[in-house]
Design a protein around this motif. Structure first.
Motif, short mmCIF file in Angstrom:
data_model
loop_
_atom_site.label_atom_id
_atom_site.label_comp_id
_atom_site.label_asym_id
_atom_site.label_seq_id
_atom_site.Cartn_x
_atom_site.Cartn_y
_atom_site.Cartn_z
N VAL A 167 0.85 -1.18 0.00
CA VAL A 167 0.00 0.00 0.00
C VAL A 167 0.89 1.24 0.00
CG1 VAL A 167 -0.24 -0.11 2.53
CG2 VAL A 167 -1.86 1.25 1.16
N THR A 168 0.57 2.21 -0.84
CA THR A 168 1.31 3.47 -0.93
C THR A 168 0.32 4.62 -0.80
OG1 THR A 168 2.90 2.45 -2.46
CG2 THR A 168 2.87 4.87 -2.34
N ASP A 169 0.66 5.61 0.07
CA ASP A 169 -0.28 6.72 0.25
C ASP A 169 0.16 7.92 -0.60
OD1 ASP A 169 1.83 7.90 1.53
OD2 ASP A 169 0.86 8.05 3.49
N ALA A 170 -0.58 9.02 -0.45
CA ALA A 170 -0.33 10.21 -1.27
C ALA A 170 1.01 10.84 -0.98
CB ALA A 170 -1.46 11.22 -1.05
N ASN A 171 1.60 10.58 0.18
CA ASN A 171 2.92 11.11 0.52
C ASN A 171 4.05 10.27 -0.06
OD1 ASN A 171 2.08 13.36 2.08
ND2 ASN A 171 1.60 11.95 3.78
N GLY A 172 3.67 9.12 -0.67
CA GLY A 172 4.70 8.23 -1.18
C GLY A 172 5.20 7.24 -0.15
N CYS A 173 4.61 7.28 1.03
CA CYS A 173 4.99 6.29 2.05
C CYS A 173 4.35 4.95 1.70
CB CYS A 173 4.54 6.75 3.42
SG CYS A 173 5.35 8.25 3.98
N ALA A 174 5.10 3.91 1.83
CA ALA A 174 4.61 2.59 1.42
C ALA A 174 4.97 1.55 2.46
CB ALA A 174 5.19 2.21 0.06
N GLN A 175 4.12 0.53 2.54
CA GLN A 175 4.39 -0.57 3.45
C GLN A 175 3.74 -1.84 2.89
OE1 GLN A 175 4.46 -1.44 8.19
NE2 GLN A 175 2.66 -0.34 7.49
N ALA A 176 4.48 -2.94 2.97
CA ALA A 176 3.95 -4.23 2.52
C ALA A 176 3.20 -4.89 3.66
CB ALA A 176 5.08 -5.12 2.03
N SER A 177 2.20 -5.66 3.31
CA SER A 177 1.39 -6.36 4.30
C SER A 177 1.17 -7.80 3.83
CB SER A 177 0.05 -5.65 4.48
OG SER A 177 -0.74 -6.31 5.45
N VAL A 178 1.22 -8.70 4.77
CA VAL A 178 1.11 -10.13 4.45
C VAL A 178 -0.04 -10.74 5.25
CG1 VAL A 178 2.27 -12.37 4.57
CG2 VAL A 178 3.58 -10.32 3.97
N VAL A 179 -0.78 -11.64 4.59
CA VAL A 179 -1.81 -12.42 5.28
C VAL A 179 -1.52 -13.90 5.04
CG1 VAL A 179 -3.45 -12.43 3.35
CG2 VAL A 179 -4.28 -12.74 5.68
N ASP A 180 -1.64 -14.69 6.09
CA ASP A 180 -1.39 -16.14 5.99
C ASP A 180 -2.70 -16.92 5.97
OD1 ASP A 180 1.43 -15.84 6.12
OD2 ASP A 180 1.30 -15.61 8.30
N LEU A 181 -2.68 -18.04 5.30
CA LEU A 181 -3.86 -18.91 5.27
C LEU A 181 -3.41 -20.34 5.03
CD1 LEU A 181 -5.69 -18.83 1.88
CD2 LEU A 181 -3.58 -17.56 2.22
N ASP A 182 -4.33 -21.26 5.24
CA ASP A 182 -4.04 -22.68 5.08
C ASP A 182 -4.88 -23.21 3.92
OD1 ASP A 182 -2.99 -25.16 5.50
OD2 ASP A 182 -4.25 -25.66 7.21
N VAL A 183 -4.24 -23.75 2.89
CA VAL A 183 -4.94 -24.34 1.75
C VAL A 183 -5.15 -25.82 2.04
CG1 VAL A 183 -4.87 -24.81 -0.72
CG2 VAL A 183 -3.97 -22.64 0.17
N LEU A 184 -6.41 -26.24 2.09
CA LEU A 184 -6.77 -27.59 2.52
C LEU A 184 -6.93 -28.52 1.32
CD1 LEU A 184 -9.47 -26.53 5.14
CD2 LEU A 184 -7.03 -27.02 5.55
N ALA A 185 -6.42 -29.75 1.46
CA ALA A 185 -6.56 -30.76 0.41
C ALA A 185 -7.99 -31.29 0.38
CB ALA A 185 -5.59 -31.90 0.65
N PRO A 186 -8.51 -31.61 -0.79
CA PRO A 186 -9.86 -32.18 -0.88
C PRO A 186 -9.86 -33.62 -0.38
CG PRO A 186 -8.82 -32.22 -3.02
CD PRO A 186 -7.87 -31.50 -2.11
N PRO A 187 -11.01 -34.17 -0.04
CA PRO A 187 -11.07 -35.57 0.38
C PRO A 187 -10.74 -36.49 -0.79
CG PRO A 187 -13.28 -34.68 0.10
CD PRO A 187 -12.34 -33.52 -0.02
#
Length: 297
Positions: free
Chosen positions: A76-96
């Protein structure tokens, strides 16, 4: 002399994620982000390759072909040019893991067949059910009964689908059902024989091999000498009519037909009286016998 430099420390923007904690393998889901902090307007750059990104970049859709722990990253980058990365974790489940069961061959008769060999069971750790593809939806029930008379002849796909109650993930597998014309059993013509007749070979029945003969009464059944070839012993039967049945195939390919064997009793021969003739009488007629039509020895 001296001088003063003033520094302004700007607030970094960040992202709030609206994202599932888990998702199923090979399924697609949409992830949303909300910029907070910093100076609007904000711009979003998805650092993780996505299948599709919304025009405003505030949402994106993706899927995974590998099960296990996964993560998404956006900048994400704002109007001032400041930027920061953000991460979200999740678990991908195998089908039966599921099996629809073996491919099968059925005969075109109104005899429903229960599909077998599928796994897991309908309610073993989830919910499963069958459905037909391409015009055979009415030929198969969700609990696996297939009616070949509804589908007609041909080769058809039937799908078994199962959803795990633990993960909410589903999977499906397909089996082939081939419906063919049945071999129709024909018992052949009825037969009349004498009570002292030798072994009787039934004739003109179909199919000539692969079927099995049986009597419909205990007496008739004991007269069977060779059930595979239709040979019976008339001398084991009392006078009168006896019904025999030929059967062929099993399940939807089962067919049967019946015929009768009429056992005639031996005629009772009676003479009106004894005859006496002179030696020189020449050709004479003997006393009439009952019934008429016999042969004198």
């Amino acid at each position: 002399s001296e001088d003063v430099l003033e520094l302004t420390v700007l607030e970094l923007p960040s992202l709030n994620w609206l994202a599932p904690a888990t998702m199923c393998l090979d399924s697609s889901d949409t992830f949303y982000v909300e910029p907070v902090g910093g100076l609007a307007p904000h711009s979003i750059l998805w650092l993780t390759p996505m299948d599709a990104v919304a025009l405003d970049s505030l949402s994106a859709t993706t899927s995974w072909s590998t099960a296990g722990a996964q993560s998404l990253e956006a900048l994400v980058t704002d109007a001032n040019g400041c930027a920061q990365a953000s991460v979200v974790d999740l678990d991908v489940l195998a089908p039966p893991t599921i099996e629809a069961g073996p491919d099968i061959v059925l005969c075109n008769q109104p005899i429903p067949e229960q599909l077998t060999g599928f796994s897991p069971g309908f309610s073993t750790g989830g919910t499963g059910g069958f459905y037909g593809v391409d015009g055979v939806a009415d030929a198969v029930t969700s609990d696996g009964w297939f009616d070949p008379a509804s589908s007609g002849e041909g080769t058809f796909e039937v799908v078994y689908e199962f959803m795990s109650s633990t993960t909410g993930c589903s999977n499906r597998d397909t089996l082939l059902v081939q419906v063919v014309a049945p071999t129709v059993a024909e018992a052949g013509p009825n037969v009349t024989v004498c009570i002292n007749a030798p072994a009787l070979q039934l004739s003109d029945f179909n199919p000539a091999s692969g079927g099995s003969w049986a009597g419909l009464t205990g007496e008739a059944n004991t007269a069977i000498i060779d059930a595979a070839n239709g040979i019976l012993n008339p001398q084991a039967l009392s006078a009168g009519s006896h019904t025999f049945e030929i059967t062929f195939g099993t399940g939807t390919c089962f067919s049967s037909d019946q015929m009768t064997v009429l056992i005639d009793p031996l005629p009772e021969i009676t003479l009106a009286s004894d005859d006496a003739f002179c030696a020189n009488a020449g050709i004479v007629s003997v006393t009439e016998a009952t019934p008429a039509g016999g042969i004198w020895d």
